[in-house]
Design a protein around this motif. Sequence first.
Motif, PDB file in Angstrom:
ATOM      1  N   LEU A 113      13.156  36.028 -29.167  1.00 52.36           N
ATOM      2  CA  LEU A 113      11.815  35.810 -28.632  1.00 52.36           C
ATOM      3  C   LEU A 113      11.228  37.071 -27.995  1.00 52.36           C
ATOM      4  O   LEU A 113      10.078  37.439 -28.273  1.00 52.36           O
ATOM      5  CB  LEU A 113      11.833  34.659 -27.614  1.00 52.36           C
ATOM      6  N   SER A 114      11.988  37.748 -27.150  1.00 58.69           N
ATOM      7  CA  SER A 114      11.464  38.948 -26.489  1.00 58.69           C
ATOM      8  C   SER A 114      11.077  40.044 -27.479  1.00 58.69           C
ATOM      9  O   SER A 114       9.992  40.635 -27.352  1.00 58.69           O
ATOM     10  CB  SER A 114      12.486  39.476 -25.478  1.00 58.69           C
ATOM     11  N   PRO A 115      11.914  40.360 -28.493  1.00 58.29           N
ATOM     12  CA  PRO A 115      11.480  41.363 -29.480  1.00 58.29           C
ATOM     13  C   PRO A 115      10.189  40.981 -30.205  1.00 58.29           C
ATOM     14  O   PRO A 115       9.370  41.849 -30.510  1.00 58.29           O
ATOM     15  CB  PRO A 115      12.669  41.434 -30.452  1.00 58.29           C
ATOM     16  N   MET A 116      10.009  39.675 -30.479  1.00 56.63           N
ATOM     17  CA  MET A 116       8.775  39.268 -31.147  1.00 56.63           C
ATOM     18  C   MET A 116       7.573  39.438 -30.231  1.00 56.63           C
ATOM     19  O   MET A 116       6.498  39.884 -30.663  1.00 56.63           O
ATOM     20  CB  MET A 116       8.893  37.817 -31.632  1.00 56.63           C
ATOM     21  N   LEU A 117       7.721  39.058 -28.956  1.00 55.69           N
ATOM     22  CA  LEU A 117       6.610  39.240 -28.022  1.00 55.69           C
ATOM     23  C   LEU A 117       6.276  40.714 -27.852  1.00 55.69           C
ATOM     24  O   LEU A 117       5.101  41.084 -27.729  1.00 55.69           O
ATOM     25  CB  LEU A 117       6.962  38.608 -26.670  1.00 55.69           C
ATOM     26  N   GLU A 118       7.293  41.577 -27.855  1.00 52.98           N
ATOM     27  CA  GLU A 118       7.053  43.014 -27.742  1.00 52.98           C
ATOM     28  C   GLU A 118       6.269  43.536 -28.946  1.00 52.98           C
ATOM     29  O   GLU A 118       5.449  44.444 -28.819  1.00 52.98           O
ATOM     30  CB  GLU A 118       8.392  43.755 -27.628  1.00 52.98           C
ATOM     31  N   ARG A 119       6.496  42.973 -30.117  1.00 52.40           N
ATOM     32  CA  ARG A 119       5.841  43.466 -31.330  1.00 52.40           C
ATOM     33  C   ARG A 119       4.387  43.011 -31.425  1.00 52.40           C
ATOM     34  O   ARG A 119       3.667  43.405 -32.338  1.00 52.40           O
ATOM     35  CB  ARG A 119       6.616  43.001 -32.562  1.00 52.40           C
ATOM     36  N   PHE A 120       3.945  42.169 -30.484  1.00 48.82           N
ATOM     37  CA  PHE A 120       2.534  41.786 -30.447  1.00 48.82           C
ATOM     38  C   PHE A 120       1.629  42.993 -30.190  1.00 48.82           C
ATOM     39  O   PHE A 120       0.407  42.863 -30.242  1.00 48.82           O
ATOM     40  CB  PHE A 120       2.294  40.734 -29.364  1.00 48.82           C
ATOM     41  N   LYS A 121       2.229  44.151 -29.917  1.00 49.75           N
ATOM     42  CA  LYS A 121       1.430  45.359 -29.721  1.00 49.75           C
ATOM     43  C   LYS A 121       0.769  45.800 -31.018  1.00 49.75           C
ATOM     44  O   LYS A 121      -0.178  46.604 -30.993  1.00 49.75           O
ATOM     45  CB  LYS A 121       2.316  46.483 -29.185  1.00 49.75           C
ATOM     46  N   GLU A 122       1.254  45.282 -32.148  1.00 48.88           N
ATOM     47  CA  GLU A 122       0.652  45.618 -33.442  1.00 48.88           C
ATOM     48  C   GLU A 122      -0.781  45.093 -33.495  1.00 48.88           C
ATOM     49  O   GLU A 122      -1.056  43.959 -33.104  1.00 48.88           O
ATOM     50  CB  GLU A 122       1.484  45.003 -34.575  1.00 48.88           C
ATOM     51  N   LYS A 123      -1.695  45.899 -34.019  1.00 46.41           N
ATOM     52  CA  LYS A 123      -3.106  45.528 -34.044  1.00 46.41           C
ATOM     53  C   LYS A 123      -3.514  44.818 -35.323  1.00 46.41           C
ATOM     54  O   LYS A 123      -4.577  44.192 -35.364  1.00 46.41           O
ATOM     55  CB  LYS A 123      -3.981  46.772 -33.853  1.00 46.41           C
ATOM     56  N   LYS A 124      -2.705  44.912 -36.358  1.00 47.38           N
ATOM     57  CA  LYS A 124      -3.077  44.278 -37.618  1.00 47.38           C
ATOM     58  C   LYS A 124      -2.903  42.764 -37.511  1.00 47.38           C
ATOM     59  O   LYS A 124      -1.841  42.269 -37.118  1.00 47.38           O
ATOM     60  CB  LYS A 124      -2.236  44.829 -38.763  1.00 47.38           C
TER      61      LYS A 124
END
Length: 718
Positions: free
Chosen positions: A368-379
């Motif tokens: 879960l934490s790695p996925m939330l961190e990847r929300f930085k992607e703008k696409k």
Amino acid sequence: MGEEEEFANLPLPDQFQHKNWKARKGGYETATKEFRTAQPTDPIVREFILESGLWKAAVSDSNVAAQQEALGAYNAFLEASGTEGARKTRSNTVGGIVEKGLTGRPAAKTAAMESLLLLIELDKPDPIIEEILPYLSHKMPKLITAALSALTNIYHAYGCKTVEPKPVIKLLPKVFAHADKNVRAEAQNLTVELYRWLREAMKPLFWGELKEVQQKDLDKLFEPVKAEPQPKQERLLRSQQAAAEAAAATGDVGEDGEEGGEGEGEEDAGIDLEPEFEAVDVLAKVPKDFTDRLASSKWKDRKEALDELYAAVNVPAIQEGQFDDLIRGCAKSMKDANIAVVTVAANCVECIAKGLRKAFSRYKGTILSPMLERFKEKKASVTDAIAAACDAVFMSTSLSDIQPEVLEALKNKNPQIKEHSAKFLIRCLKATRDAPSLEQTKELSEAGKKLLTESVASLRDAGAEILGVLWKIMTDRNMLNHLDGLDDIRKNKIKEFSDAAEVKAKWKPKAAPPPKAAAAPAGRKPAPAPGSGLKGPSGLAKPGSGLKAPGVGTASPKRQGVVMDEAPPAVPKPAGLGGAGRGLAGRPLGKPAAAAAAPPSPSRTVSTSEENQPASHSQPTNSGLSSIERQELHDLRAEVDLLRNQTSDLRQDKMKLTSQLAELQVQNAQLIEDHTRDVLQIKAKETQLTRARSDAEAADERAGSLGREARQNLSRGQ
């Protein structure tokens, strides 16, 4: 006239089986009159329960006039015989009711429909639905139409919480494909009725099997229904009626005025629309070299490995197994530089979470934490895939499970991570069926209020929506104190979100246990406690003779008047909670002293002269609590509350530390893998360098050889 009198002299079972339709019709009419005043134990009722086969021919009588009377008689019989009569006869009657009653004259149709509703009311709906469903595959269109109409009426009366909807929904595509327009029209009516109760949640079970034009037609019919409030059950089962009467008798009425405190928003809480699929062993289909290929330096190799994993796990249900390596691989892929790899990894996580359902919860801390961190992607395509995976993870866990990671993500400096994490939290709050605890509500409210101070408008709106949805769930009682200090503009914005929110959970206060009252012996009034009612010169009660706590030493909760405590015996003042003396510190919590709960002794009565004796002459008893004991009890309760709060804080700290530990373990595993890959790359570079040196040396030798040949040729030419 003589013939009719002759028929009337026959026993009722003989009239029911007579060859002459007039005899049968007369028998049905007579039976109706008899059953309307009969009791379940009367001989006529017992006779027709034992000979239940008589009803099979009666409800499907070949004569329409006689059949109409037979259905009326059967309904009267069901009312008289109750649950036993319904259970003994339904297997013989439902078929005839559908085939002859529902396709007969209007009056017969009405009576037949009432028979089906009565059979359900008296026991349960499942056996009746099982008898009706085969008629949806009948060769005669009019029988299919009749069965569909009956199901529509059943769901309208009892609702989808009482009558299981899944078996019917699964058969809808088949009847929508029927050639007869009347069948399709009645199928639409049934679908709209089901939609009233289930809304969009029913679509995954059948929507994909319909034609596009049928979907559009149904969507048009669904539009007016969306504006309607959630329907309520119009007809109750006998078991539900008994429960409602018991609730009314005990005063167990909810805030909305209904017995049992059922809120409108929870009407569908018990409806299970989860499709049933056979679990598949996907681990056997995962490539053996998946981990090695995922560590490849080429993004195409990593994506191909994840594509093969997605093809293996993209099934409705997955058998439990060891998915640790796969989830760790997906977590590592969340940091991949290539967005195509990230998207496929998120799709894999979504499929595994949906397939494993609750069994996926143990992998939450890894992914879960790695996925939330990847929300930085703008696409958008990437964040949409990650959001769908996060939603699937939440459905396999609970709000309390995902809360630490989400709250941590809301503290991130990146506004993209904050916004998408807040939207994820909002979706979780709307989907959860369990209201947050008061401690959770406090933490979530603080996070929402912090977002209200952000400079980005979308983050402020997300914070307001978090608070609004919480307000809808937790009600004014638990949220108004968290909204203190906010300006009116923000409060109005939060209120708008609260009014518009559709939630599945609703906070309810825990009902306090009823006070335990000691009953007085029959026919005898309990003696008042010694020292009770003692008054000083001013007419006021003497010190130490306070009111008793409810249910402690009282004879009955319905007794009138005030019951007083006895004067406490002289005891030294206890020093703190552990002081000596007759206090509560020496008693186990939750277990009052035996003497305090004991009823007054019936063998001793107190006269008026005894009541007027001074307190010093009264015998001390243990029938109540003194003021000192009450103070000790108050202190103990305060200490228990403090310990509970500390325990809650420690639990939250433990959850955060566990989450951090899981993150560190993931990071450690990733560092080890990165180190291994770097070592392999260094060795590969060294090999390439050695080969290059060898090639350079060979080239130097070749160049020297060519130089020598050139010089020799020049010398020869001279």
